[in-house]
Design an enzyme around this catalytic site. Structure first.
Site, PDB file in Angstrom:
ATOM      1  N   ASP A 141       1.391   0.275  -0.717  1.00  0.00           N
ATOM      2  CA  ASP A 141       1.195  -1.056  -1.310  1.00  0.00           C
ATOM      3  C   ASP A 141       1.535  -1.096  -2.802  1.00  0.00           C
ATOM      4  O   ASP A 141       0.947  -1.873  -3.559  1.00  0.00           O
ATOM      5  CB  ASP A 141      -0.251  -1.551  -1.097  1.00  0.00           C
ATOM      6  CG  ASP A 141      -0.607  -1.598   0.369  1.00  0.00           C
ATOM      7  OD1 ASP A 141       0.289  -1.864   1.184  1.00  0.00           O
ATOM      8  OD2 ASP A 141      -1.786  -1.362   0.696  1.00  0.00           O
TER       9      ASP A 141
ATOM     10  N   LYS B 227       6.742  -1.996  -2.876  1.00  0.00           N
ATOM     11  CA  LYS B 227       8.068  -1.558  -2.387  1.00  0.00           C
ATOM     12  C   LYS B 227       8.894  -2.763  -1.938  1.00  0.00           C
ATOM     13  O   LYS B 227      10.082  -2.862  -2.232  1.00  0.00           O
ATOM     14  CB  LYS B 227       7.902  -0.567  -1.209  1.00  0.00           C
ATOM     15  CG  LYS B 227       7.204   0.720  -1.609  1.00  0.00           C
ATOM     16  CD  LYS B 227       6.992   1.642  -0.421  1.00  0.00           C
ATOM     17  CE  LYS B 227       5.936   1.162   0.553  1.00  0.00           C
ATOM     18  NZ  LYS B 227       4.569   1.118   0.014  1.00  0.00           N
TER      19      LYS B 227
ATOM     20  N   GLN C 276       4.435   3.212   3.364  1.00  0.00           N
ATOM     21  CA  GLN C 276       3.267   3.963   2.887  1.00  0.00           C
ATOM     22  C   GLN C 276       3.546   4.612   1.518  1.00  0.00           C
ATOM     23  O   GLN C 276       4.382   4.111   0.780  1.00  0.00           O
ATOM     24  CB  GLN C 276       2.819   5.012   3.917  1.00  0.00           C
ATOM     25  CG  GLN C 276       2.229   4.422   5.190  1.00  0.00           C
ATOM     26  CD  GLN C 276       3.237   3.962   6.208  1.00  0.00           C
ATOM     27  OE1 GLN C 276       4.122   4.701   6.576  1.00  0.00           O
ATOM     28  NE2 GLN C 276       3.106   2.744   6.683  1.00  0.00           N
TER      29      GLN C 276
ATOM     30  N   GLY D 127       3.086  -3.165   5.395  1.00  0.00           N
ATOM     31  CA  GLY D 127       3.156  -4.606   5.121  1.00  0.00           C
ATOM     32  C   GLY D 127       3.849  -4.743   3.782  1.00  0.00           C
ATOM     33  O   GLY D 127       3.281  -4.383   2.755  1.00  0.00           O
ATOM     34  N   HIS D 128       5.093  -5.188   3.784  1.00  0.00           N
ATOM     35  CA  HIS D 128       5.871  -5.272   2.548  1.00  0.00           C
ATOM     36  C   HIS D 128       6.035  -6.738   2.161  1.00  0.00           C
ATOM     37  O   HIS D 128       6.703  -7.502   2.859  1.00  0.00           O
ATOM     38  CB  HIS D 128       7.230  -4.579   2.734  1.00  0.00           C
ATOM     39  CG  HIS D 128       7.100  -3.100   2.978  1.00  0.00           C
ATOM     40  ND1 HIS D 128       8.166  -2.272   3.191  1.00  0.00           N
ATOM     41  CD2 HIS D 128       5.997  -2.305   3.018  1.00  0.00           C
ATOM     42  CE1 HIS D 128       7.724  -1.029   3.358  1.00  0.00           C
ATOM     43  NE2 HIS D 128       6.413  -1.035   3.271  1.00  0.00           N
TER      44      HIS D 128
HETATM   45  P1  GDP Z   1       4.336  -2.664  -0.425  1.00  0.00           P
HETATM   46  O1  GDP Z   1       3.640  -2.327   0.836  1.00  0.00           O
HETATM   47  O2  GDP Z   1       4.568  -1.467  -1.281  1.00  0.00           O
HETATM   48  O3  GDP Z   1       5.591  -3.461  -0.221  1.00  0.00           O
HETATM   49  O4  GDP Z   1       3.316  -3.593  -1.248  1.00  0.00           O
HETATM   50  P2  GDP Z   1       2.453  -4.831  -0.653  1.00  0.00           P
HETATM   51  O5  GDP Z   1       3.349  -5.964  -0.408  1.00  0.00           O
HETATM   52  O6  GDP Z   1       1.581  -4.366   0.459  1.00  0.00           O
HETATM   53  O7  GDP Z   1       1.467  -5.096  -1.860  1.00  0.00           O
HETATM   54  C1  GDP Z   1       1.951  -5.405  -3.133  1.00  0.00           C
HETATM   55  C2  GDP Z   1       1.359  -6.754  -3.573  1.00  0.00           C
HETATM   56  O8  GDP Z   1       1.553  -6.914  -4.957  1.00  0.00           O
HETATM   57  C3  GDP Z   1       2.008  -7.947  -2.930  1.00  0.00           C
HETATM   58  O9  GDP Z   1       1.075  -8.973  -2.809  1.00  0.00           O
HETATM   59  C4  GDP Z   1       3.108  -8.328  -3.941  1.00  0.00           C
HETATM   60  O10 GDP Z   1       3.451  -9.708  -3.854  1.00  0.00           O
HETATM   61  C5  GDP Z   1       2.414  -8.033  -5.228  1.00  0.00           C
HETATM   62  N1  GDP Z   1       3.249  -7.570  -6.346  1.00  0.00           N
HETATM   63  C6  GDP Z   1       4.357  -6.788  -6.323  1.00  0.00           C
HETATM   64  N2  GDP Z   1       4.756  -6.511  -7.590  1.00  0.00           N
HETATM   65  C7  GDP Z   1       3.875  -7.117  -8.419  1.00  0.00           C
HETATM   66  C8  GDP Z   1       3.747  -7.194  -9.842  1.00  0.00           C
HETATM   67  O11 GDP Z   1       4.491  -6.597 -10.613  1.00  0.00           O
HETATM   68  N3  GDP Z   1       2.695  -7.939 -10.320  1.00  0.00           N
HETATM   69  C9  GDP Z   1       1.825  -8.582  -9.506  1.00  0.00           C
HETATM   70  N4  GDP Z   1       0.860  -9.286 -10.058  1.00  0.00           N
HETATM   71  N5  GDP Z   1       1.921  -8.533  -8.157  1.00  0.00           N
HETATM   72  C10 GDP Z   1       2.931  -7.810  -7.626  1.00  0.00           C
HETATM   73  P1  IMO Z   2       2.787   0.063   3.108  1.00  0.00           P
HETATM   74  O1  IMO Z   2       4.146   0.427   3.648  1.00  0.00           O
HETATM   75  C1  IMO Z   2      -1.369   1.217   2.504  1.00  0.00           C
HETATM   76  C2  IMO Z   2      -3.194   3.766   5.556  1.00  0.00           C
HETATM   77  C3  IMO Z   2      -4.301   3.150   6.389  1.00  0.00           C
HETATM   78  C4  IMO Z   2      -5.167   4.383   6.641  1.00  0.00           C
HETATM   79  C5  IMO Z   2      -4.123   5.480   6.819  1.00  0.00           C
HETATM   80  C6  IMO Z   2      -3.789   5.793   8.279  1.00  0.00           C
HETATM   81  O2  IMO Z   2       2.476  -1.384   3.193  1.00  0.00           O
HETATM   82  O3  IMO Z   2       2.582   0.654   1.760  1.00  0.00           O
HETATM   83  P2  IMO Z   2      -2.360   4.464  10.089  1.00  0.00           P
HETATM   84  O4  IMO Z   2      -2.536   3.098  10.661  1.00  0.00           O
HETATM   85  O5  IMO Z   2      -1.058   4.683   9.391  1.00  0.00           O
HETATM   86  O6  IMO Z   2      -2.668   5.551  11.077  1.00  0.00           O
HETATM   87  O7  IMO Z   2      -3.510   4.577   8.971  1.00  0.00           O
HETATM   88  O8  IMO Z   2      -2.940   5.018   6.167  1.00  0.00           O
HETATM   89  N1  IMO Z   2      -1.923   3.003   5.549  1.00  0.00           N
HETATM   90  C7  IMO Z   2      -1.495   2.272   4.515  1.00  0.00           C
HETATM   91  N2  IMO Z   2      -2.089   1.982   3.345  1.00  0.00           N
HETATM   92  N3  IMO Z   2      -0.118   0.765   2.753  1.00  0.00           N
HETATM   93  C8  IMO Z   2       0.491   1.073   3.914  1.00  0.00           C
HETATM   94  O9  IMO Z   2       1.785   0.760   4.161  1.00  0.00           O
HETATM   95  C9  IMO Z   2      -0.207   1.824   4.876  1.00  0.00           C
HETATM   96  N4  IMO Z   2       0.083   2.266   6.117  1.00  0.00           N
HETATM   97  C10 IMO Z   2      -0.963   2.998   6.513  1.00  0.00           C
HETATM   98  O10 IMO Z   2      -4.986   2.154   5.683  1.00  0.00           O
HETATM   99  O11 IMO Z   2      -5.905   4.690   5.493  1.00  0.00           O
HETATM  100 MG    MG Z   3       1.917  -2.881   1.914  1.00  0.00          MG
END
Ligand code: GDP
Ligand code: IMO
Ligand code: MG
Length: 434
Positions: free
Chosen positions: A13, A16, A223, A40-41
């Protein structure tokens, strides 16, 4: 530079999706190489706000071919839902391809993920319950079902029959749960297959051909390094490797085919699910970060645990990924903080540790040693050059760069595609020439 692996540097998270959506502008291919719909991207761009679980984050550009690589585990129901959602926003999916070698998440995988978590009781890992552990276990145990199996109904039936015999014994005898019907799963997956078959093909050759022509290929990780089954906080990890090394195997390239490795880091740390996190803040500052940044899981909606940046873990991530560049996201979340802390070492039973321990029973006892830096009071999300940042913000970035021993070439100052500072545009990952 032509092939760039893009990986999460922390516990996932990191942003990415946002960075890949930005960099894909000049790409020919964006390929996911690991994980499944546990990812979840989030992407926010002129088309709207999207939470992608399986489709690569380059899907918003008409010239980009998007590949779900062999290293990904696919839940067909989730993928079809995602495709429908994209189409309803007029996003074309004709350039989406699925590796015939990618494993499929079957109904028994998600059921067993839940049953295994319940059995672990207080020791639950906090998985996303998407069937990830069970599907990758079956892959290694050589009883998995692959996307290519959907192309031949006879092969599919025989593989499913053999796998389900074993799964039904486990479901009924170990967990006292109901058995699953072979016919129902067969019919359901043949139905998914009818829709998915046009996307399924050999994909690794597409990646190698684009790379050979010098076209920009982005390998999209899921991840983050600290969730890696080998190098993460085992057993509180996921079940496929999120490291840059896995991008070769998960997409179909040799290690010499990767030109740069970009690690994405948040300006602080977050973690969803169980397991040690030395800098976790269970106080008002942690709550402030969570609420300000909306730190709730994109896949499960769970609140993310928040804490100061952990440079001990960060350095380890730089090393095991072999990072060449870093993108630092969420710097804007620190707007208005009087001061900011960074963990530079751990204290463990009277010793000072500067390297990340492999044993979580050690990590659980580590107390962070902090360095305090000045905060800034203005809002930075309008800044588009490093020089426009308040000096305290640029000092913070420079200090992280020193602690991590890796250049931070991109700084994200908000969730939108446009909220970005490209520090060294010439050297950076956007340049498509080798
Ligand atoms: P990912 O799994 O690495 O793609 O990240 P996620 O989408 O799960 O979580 C990142 C969250 O931070 C999302 O809600 C994005 O919209 C938000 N986000 C990404 N870059 C920034 C940033 O530079 N500032 C802020 N405030 N939010 C960001
Ligand atoms: P992105 O790509 C954050 C975490 C779960 C749990 C552990 C194992 O959005 O960064 P699983 O379901 O993979 O067997 O769970 O890994 N986890 C993540 N945490 N971002 C993710 O993906 C994750 N994918 C799995 O919360 O702790
Ligand atoms: Mg994510």
């Amino acid at each position: 530079m032509s092939v760039v692996a893009i990986v999460g540097g922390q516990w996932g998270d990191e942003g990415k999706g946002k960075i890949i959506d930005l960099l894909a502008e000049k790409a020919k291919i964006v390929a996911r190489f690991s994980g499944g719909d546990n990812a979840g991207h989030t992407v926010i761009n002129p088309y709207g706000k999207f939470r992608l679980h399986l489709v690569p984050s380059g899907i918003f550009y008409p010239q980009v071919t998007c590949i779900i690589g062999n290293g990904v585990a696919i839940n067909p129901a989730v993928l079809l839902q995602e495709i429908d959602d994209l189409q309803s926003h007029s996003i074309g999916i004709s350039r989406l391809f699925i590796s015939d070698r990618a494993h499929l998440i079957m109904p028994y995988h998600t059921i067993l993920d839940k049953l295994e978590e319940e059995r672990r009781s207080k020791g639950a890992l906090g998985t996303t319950l998407r069937g990830i552990g069970p599907v990758f276990a079956d892959k290694v145990a050589r009883i998995g079902i692959r996307a290519g199996d959907l192309l031949n109904k006879g092969v599919f039936m025989s593989r499913l029959k053999s796998a389900l015999e074993l799964k039904n014994i486990i479901l009924t005898k170990v967990y006292r749960a109901s058995p699953l019907s072979l016919d129902e799963i067969y019919q359901q997956y043949c139905h998914y297959g009818e829709r998915l078959v046009p996307f399924v093909r050999e994909t690794s050759s597409m990646i190698r051909e684009a790379a050979a022509k010098g076209q920009l290929v982005l390998l999209e990780g899921a991840q983050g390094a600290l969730l890696d089954p080998d190098f993460g906080t085992y057993p509180y990890v996921t079940s496929s490797s999120p490291l840059a090394g896995a991008s070769c195997v998960g997409a179909g390239l040799g290690p010499r085919g990767i030109d740069r490795v970009l690690g994405i880091f948040k300006a602080y740390n977050t973690r969803v699910g169980a397991g040690p996190m030395p800098t976790e803040l269970k106080d008002k500052t942690g709550d402030l970060i969570r609420e300000k940044a909306g730190e709730y899981g994109a896949t499960t909606g769970r609140p993310r645990r928040c804490g100061w940046f952990d440079a001990v873990a960060g350095r380890f991530s730089v090393q095991i990924n072999g990072l060449s560049d870093i993108a630092l996201t969420h710097l804007d979340i620190y707007d208005g903080f009087a001061s900011i802390k960074v963990c530079t070492a751990y204290r463990f039973e009277g010793q000072l540790l500067t390297s990340f321990p492999s044993d979580i029973s050690v990590l659980e006892k580590c107390r962070p040693v902090y360095e305090k830096l000045d905060g800034w009071q203005e809002s930075i999300n309008q800044a588009r050059s490093f020089e426009k940042l308040p000096s305290e913000a640029s000092n913070y970035v420079s200090r992280l760069e020193d602690l991590l021993s890796c250049p931070i070439n991109l700084v994200s100052v908000g969730p939108d595609r446009t909220e970005i500072i490209e520090r060294n545009p010439k050297s950076a990952v956007r340049n498509t020439k080798r």
